[in-house]
Motif scaffolding. Structure first.
Motif, PDB file in Angstrom:
ATOM      1  N   ALA A 179       0.843  -1.207   0.000  1.00 22.43           N
ATOM      2  CA  ALA A 179       0.000   0.000   0.000  1.00 22.43           C
ATOM      3  C   ALA A 179       0.870   1.246   0.000  1.00 22.43           C
ATOM      4  CB  ALA A 179      -0.922  -0.022   1.217  1.00 22.43           C
ATOM      5  N   GLY A 180       2.056   1.138  -0.595  1.00 21.48           N
ATOM      6  CA  GLY A 180       2.967   2.276  -0.682  1.00 21.48           C
ATOM      7  C   GLY A 180       4.212   2.040   0.151  1.00 21.48           C
ATOM      8  N   ASP A 181       5.364   1.965  -0.499  1.00 15.17           N
ATOM      9  CA  ASP A 181       6.617   1.814   0.250  1.00 15.17           C
ATOM     10  C   ASP A 181       7.619   2.854  -0.233  1.00 15.17           C
ATOM     11  OD1 ASP A 181       6.821   0.490  -2.231  1.00 15.17           O
ATOM     12  OD2 ASP A 181       8.353  -0.892  -1.496  1.00 15.17           O
ATOM     13  N   GLY A 182       7.970   3.744   0.685  1.00 15.45           N
ATOM     14  CA  GLY A 182       8.978   4.773   0.405  1.00 15.45           C
ATOM     15  C   GLY A 182       8.706   5.494  -0.897  1.00 15.45           C
ATOM     16  N   THR A 183       9.750   5.580  -1.733  1.00 14.16           N
ATOM     17  CA  THR A 183       9.564   6.224  -3.037  1.00 14.16           C
ATOM     18  C   THR A 183       9.490   5.165  -4.127  1.00 14.16           C
ATOM     19  OG1 THR A 183      11.950   6.404  -3.299  1.00 14.16           O
ATOM     20  CG2 THR A 183      10.831   8.275  -2.329  1.00 14.16           C
ATOM     21  N   HIS A 184       9.166   3.929  -3.746  1.00 16.16           N
ATOM     22  CA  HIS A 184       9.255   2.806  -4.668  1.00 16.16           C
ATOM     23  C   HIS A 184       7.977   2.561  -5.455  1.00 16.16           C
ATOM     24  CE1 HIS A 184       9.335  -1.830  -5.062  1.00 16.16           C
ATOM     25  NE2 HIS A 184       9.953  -1.317  -6.105  1.00 16.16           N
ATOM     26  N   GLN A 185       6.933   2.046  -4.817  1.00 15.57           N
ATOM     27  CA  GLN A 185       5.755   1.588  -5.551  1.00 15.57           C
ATOM     28  C   GLN A 185       4.479   1.831  -4.764  1.00 15.57           C
ATOM     29  OE1 GLN A 185       4.805  -0.155  -8.420  1.00 15.57           O
ATOM     30  NE2 GLN A 185       6.774   0.050  -9.443  1.00 15.57           N
ATOM     31  N   HIS A 186       3.387   1.948  -5.497  1.00 12.13           N
ATOM     32  CA  HIS A 186       2.059   2.032  -4.890  1.00 12.13           C
ATOM     33  C   HIS A 186       1.106   1.412  -5.926  1.00 12.13           C
ATOM     34  CE1 HIS A 186      -1.191   3.104  -2.459  1.00 12.13           C
ATOM     35  NE2 HIS A 186      -1.061   4.410  -2.361  1.00 12.13           N
ATOM     36  N   PRO A 187       1.164   0.082  -6.063  1.00 12.21           N
ATOM     37  CA  PRO A 187       0.492  -0.535  -7.215  1.00 12.21           C
ATOM     38  C   PRO A 187      -1.020  -0.342  -7.269  1.00 12.21           C
ATOM     39  CG  PRO A 187       1.348  -2.209  -5.693  1.00 12.21           C
ATOM     40  CD  PRO A 187       1.912  -0.902  -5.254  1.00 12.21           C
ATOM     41  N   THR A 188      -1.710  -0.362  -6.107  1.00 20.06           N
ATOM     42  CA  THR A 188      -3.166  -0.211  -6.205  1.00 20.06           C
ATOM     43  C   THR A 188      -3.542   1.208  -6.643  1.00 20.06           C
ATOM     44  OG1 THR A 188      -3.337   0.212  -3.816  1.00 20.06           O
ATOM     45  CG2 THR A 188      -3.754  -2.044  -4.565  1.00 20.06           C
ATOM     46  N   GLN A 189      -2.667   2.175  -6.330  1.00 16.54           N
ATOM     47  CA  GLN A 189      -2.925   3.543  -6.814  1.00 16.54           C
ATOM     48  C   GLN A 189      -2.807   3.582  -8.343  1.00 16.54           C
ATOM     49  OE1 GLN A 189      -3.618   6.546  -4.987  1.00 16.54           O
ATOM     50  NE2 GLN A 189      -3.947   7.433  -7.021  1.00 16.54           N
ATOM     51  N   ALA A 190      -1.781   2.915  -8.871  1.00 20.59           N
ATOM     52  CA  ALA A 190      -1.625   2.889 -10.327  1.00 20.59           C
ATOM     53  C   ALA A 190      -2.819   2.191 -10.973  1.00 20.59           C
ATOM     54  CB  ALA A 190      -0.327   2.169 -10.696  1.00 20.59           C
ATOM     55  N   LEU A 191      -3.295   1.113 -10.347  1.00 19.73           N
ATOM     56  CA  LEU A 191      -4.435   0.385 -10.901  1.00 19.73           C
ATOM     57  C   LEU A 191      -5.695   1.251 -10.892  1.00 19.73           C
ATOM     58  CD1 LEU A 191      -3.688  -3.066  -9.270  1.00 19.73           C
ATOM     59  CD2 LEU A 191      -4.031  -2.722 -11.725  1.00 19.73           C
ATOM     60  N   LEU A 192      -5.900   1.988  -9.815  1.00 20.14           N
ATOM     61  CA  LEU A 192      -7.121   2.802  -9.764  1.00 20.14           C
ATOM     62  C   LEU A 192      -7.025   3.973 -10.745  1.00 20.14           C
ATOM     63  CD1 LEU A 192      -7.287   5.755  -8.014  1.00 20.14           C
ATOM     64  CD2 LEU A 192      -6.614   4.243  -6.195  1.00 20.14           C
ATOM     65  N   ASP A 193      -5.803   4.461 -10.959  1.00 25.19           N
ATOM     66  CA  ASP A 193      -5.635   5.511 -11.968  1.00 25.19           C
ATOM     67  C   ASP A 193      -5.932   4.958 -13.366  1.00 25.19           C
ATOM     68  OD1 ASP A 193      -4.931   7.419 -10.111  1.00 25.19           O
ATOM     69  OD2 ASP A 193      -2.787   7.033 -10.267  1.00 25.19           O
ATOM     70  N   ALA A 194      -5.412   3.777 -13.647  1.00 26.92           N
ATOM     71  CA  ALA A 194      -5.658   3.163 -14.959  1.00 26.92           C
ATOM     72  C   ALA A 194      -7.150   2.882 -15.143  1.00 26.92           C
ATOM     73  CB  ALA A 194      -4.855   1.870 -15.090  1.00 26.92           C
ATOM     74  N   PHE A 195      -7.788   2.455 -14.060  1.00 30.25           N
ATOM     75  CA  PHE A 195      -9.226   2.172 -14.087  1.00 30.25           C
ATOM     76  C   PHE A 195     -10.011   3.446 -14.407  1.00 30.25           C
ATOM     77  CE2 PHE A 195     -13.274   1.552 -11.683  1.00 30.25           C
ATOM     78  CZ  PHE A 195     -13.719   0.401 -12.299  1.00 30.25           C
ATOM     79  N   THR A 196      -9.620   4.554 -13.744  1.00 26.90           N
ATOM     80  CA  THR A 196     -10.286   5.841 -13.977  1.00 26.90           C
ATOM     81  C   THR A 196     -10.092   6.284 -15.433  1.00 26.90           C
ATOM     82  OG1 THR A 196      -9.778   6.401 -11.682  1.00 26.90           O
ATOM     83  CG2 THR A 196     -10.487   8.205 -13.118  1.00 26.90           C
ATOM     84  N   MET A 197      -8.853   6.101 -15.938  1.00 23.75           N
ATOM     85  CA  MET A 197      -8.581   6.487 -17.333  1.00 23.75           C
ATOM     86  C   MET A 197      -9.404   5.644 -18.296  1.00 23.75           C
ATOM     87  SD  MET A 197      -4.490   6.857 -17.428  1.00 23.75           S
ATOM     88  CE  MET A 197      -3.685   7.430 -15.961  1.00 23.75           C
ATOM     89  N   ARG A 198      -9.449   4.316 -18.044  1.00 21.57           N
ATOM     90  CA  ARG A 198     -10.176   3.454 -18.967  1.00 21.57           C
ATOM     91  C   ARG A 198     -11.649   3.833 -18.977  1.00 21.57           C
ATOM     92  NH1 ARG A 198     -10.558  -3.122 -18.805  1.00 21.57           N
ATOM     93  NH2 ARG A 198     -12.280  -2.660 -17.401  1.00 21.57           N
ATOM     94  N   ARG A 199     -12.211   4.100 -17.808  1.00 27.14           N
ATOM     95  CA  ARG A 199     -13.626   4.486 -17.741  1.00 27.14           C
ATOM     96  C   ARG A 199     -13.893   5.771 -18.506  1.00 27.14           C
ATOM     97  NH1 ARG A 199     -17.007   3.841 -12.222  1.00 27.14           N
ATOM     98  NH2 ARG A 199     -17.690   1.736 -12.701  1.00 27.14           N
ATOM     99  N   ARG A 200     -13.026   6.776 -18.330  1.00 27.28           N
ATOM    100  CA  ARG A 200     -13.268   8.081 -18.942  1.00 27.28           C
ATOM    101  C   ARG A 200     -12.902   8.095 -20.426  1.00 27.28           C
ATOM    102  NH1 ARG A 200     -14.184  13.265 -16.881  1.00 27.28           N
ATOM    103  NH2 ARG A 200     -14.957  13.134 -14.753  1.00 27.28           N
TER     104      ARG A 200
END
Lengths: 343, 190
Positions: free
Chosen positions: A128-149
């Motif tokens: 759910a977010g580690d340092g400056t490395h990754q936040h995969p569910t955030q990327a997924l929800l962004d991609a989901f929002t883009m695909r919907r719009r």
């Protein structure tokens, strides 16, 4: 997808599309009077937060509760961690409690990976977010929002973001959101351009699957989505740019700049927004800004990830280790709709 | 082992062909109208995948008979299955509830094959979370027996006594390119 979700870079295109499609069905649950499914009944999920994040934690908590999981919230503040307990000891305590999944937020890059691979714990690990490395569910929800719009809610099922042009603006250096998004959007076929002051572009960015530009105005007319990043004041420990005003003038999104974007293009922000700095109130409150949608979509995405990792006896797709042998009559293909045999 | 391959062997024989299926659905439509006294408040809910196609066909027939629009939707029961933990998670199918909802309506669940009854049990649970129908009935194309729960269909296209060593496979034009019900022998895994 593997047993754990540590990095957006681990997802194949098919995994990512499966998660987005599943989230689309999960979103329908949110429209119902009873927003609950019995799917994870009897499973225990721990939200292990070593770093403050109300937004991400309540999003995961809502997703877990909608799937009927038992939820334990663990924040480092006020826990044994503040007394000096190590990640290993915490993990072993959770293992002893029979936890099925750990959602971990940690200030150190790599902590979720360590937890998943050390053998301390048998549970599924979700980053759910580690340092400056990754936040995969955030990327997924962004991609989901883009695909919907950009593709459409129903038209998007089974589709990726092939050929869409996405611009990510701001503090790329400190941003796990940017890093995760570059990985995932590239997997989904989008063309990503990072726009940032040279001081906020990470070393080694040339190996990332994206373009880099220092000129926002040149990129805007070619963008289908513009993602503004938060300027993380807490990480501004060096002179990355002269003044806030100058940053705002060169990299902030205001009404004039938004007018230069194509008509269908959307403005995204992972939140929390610093109004007046990276984004003006005019843009933040416009119809093209998807910040509120992103929050709602976050719950659907996290429900989808939890279901696909925990919903069955093994994760839905792409095993990294051989599946556990079980009775032949129990074998079934993962994605075939149920057949007459199972009725 | 993919169950769909079970009946691809040559020993699978058709027990219902296209025209039989059409006839059977017409009869079920008439039975629904008769029992529901005009089908005024009927909502058809198909269970994915093939139950949805059958529900749509039934709705068309009901519309011919009653000359009214019959609401039809689909109800995915994956998240309510009692064997979720025994298999890898499945991709979810679509749940679509007609605009006016289910409250106070007569909901007819539609599926292709009735076997153990566990799918229908899950469907009843799912319905519970979506609304409160006046009554729930069940229509199936084939009832092959071997119930594991006290569940029975209200409308049956064909009762098909089978052994557990047999498989029943329904193929519909919308998904499989042709209408047929195949009865075959289960292949034992190597």
């Amino acid at each position: 997808m593997q047993r754990h979700l540590i990095s957006a870079a681990d997802l194949t295109r098919d995994d990512a599309v499966l998660i987005l499609d599943t989230a689309e069905e999960m979103a329908r649950v949110a429209d119902r009077p009873i927003k609950k499914l019995p799917t994870l009944r009897g499973r225990t999920v721990v939200n292990l937060f070593f770093e403050d994040s109300t937004r991400t934690r309540i999003s995961f908590e809502a997703a877990e509760k909608r799937l009927s999981a038992d939820v334990i919230n663990f924040t480092a503040k006020g826990s044994s961690v503040s007394k000096g307990e190590s990640l290993k000891d915490t993990a072993q305590t959770l293992e002893a409690m029979g936890v099925d999944a750990v959602v971990i937020r940690h200030g150190a890059s790599g902590a979720p990976y360590r937890l998943a691979t050390s053998g301390w714990i048998d549970a599924h690990v979700i980053n759910a977010g580690d340092g400056t490395h990754q936040h995969p569910t955030q990327a997924l929800l962004d991609a989901f929002t883009m695909r919907r719009r950009l593709v459409g809610r129903d038209a998007g099922i089974g589709r990726d973001l092939d050929g869409r042009r996405i611009t990510i603006v701001g503090d790329v250096l400190h941003s796990r959101v940017a890093r995760s998004n570059v990985d995932l959007l590239h997997t989904l076929g989008a063309e990503v351009t990072l726009v940032a002051p040279p001081t906020l572009v990470p070393v080694g960015v040339e190996t990332w699957p994206c373009e880099v530009s220092y000129d926002l105005d040149a990129v805007l007319p070619k963008s289908d989505a513009v993602m503004m990043l938060r300027v993380q004041r807490e990480r501004m420990n060096a002179a990355f740019f002269p003044t806030e005003r100058e940053y705002s003038r060169r990299y902030g999104l205001d009404g004039d700049r938004m007018a230069r974007m194509p008509e269908h293009a959307i403005v995204m922000h992972p939140g929390p927004m610093v109004r007046g700095m990276e984004i003006t109130a005019e843009v933040a409150d416009s119809d093209r800004c998807t910040v509120v949608e992103q929050v709602a979509n976050g719950v659907s995405i996290r429900m989808a990830v939890l279901y696909l990792l925990l919903g069955g006896n093994e994760p839905a797709v792409t095993h990294t280790r051989p599946p556990v042998a079980h009775h032949p009559s129990d074998e079934r293909s993962a994605h075939t709709p149920f057949t007459a045999e199972e009725k | 082992m993919d169950r769909q391959q079970d009946t691809s062997t040559s020993d699978a024989r058709p027990v219902l062909e296209g025209p039989d299926i059409a006839r059977v659905l017409t009869r079920i439509a008439h039975e629904i109208v008769e029992r529901a006294k005009g089908a005024d408040d009927v909502v058809l809910l198909g269970i994915p995948t093939r139950g949805v196609f059958l529900a749509r066909r039934l709705a068309a027939k009901l519309e011919e008979i009653t000359e009214r629009k019959i609401p039809v939707g689909s109800l995915d029961i994956t998240m309510y299955r009692d064997d979720l933990r025994m298999h890898p998670p499945r991709a979810l199918a679509r749940t679509e509830i007609p605009g006016d909802g289910l409250d106070g309506r007569l909901v007819v669940l539609v599926d292709d094959v009735l076997f153990s009854g566990r799918t229908i049990r899950a469907a009843l649970d799912a319905l519970n979370d979506i609304g409160r129908p006046r009554a729930v009935q069940l229509a199936v194309l084939v009832d092959r027996g071997h119930r594991e729960l006290p569940i029975r269909a209200d409308y049956v296209g064909k009762n098909l006594p089978t052994s557990l060593r047999e498989t029943v496979k329904v193929q519909l034009a919308e998904e499989d390119g042709r209408d047929t019900v195949l009865l075959g022998a289960k292949q034992t895994p190597q």
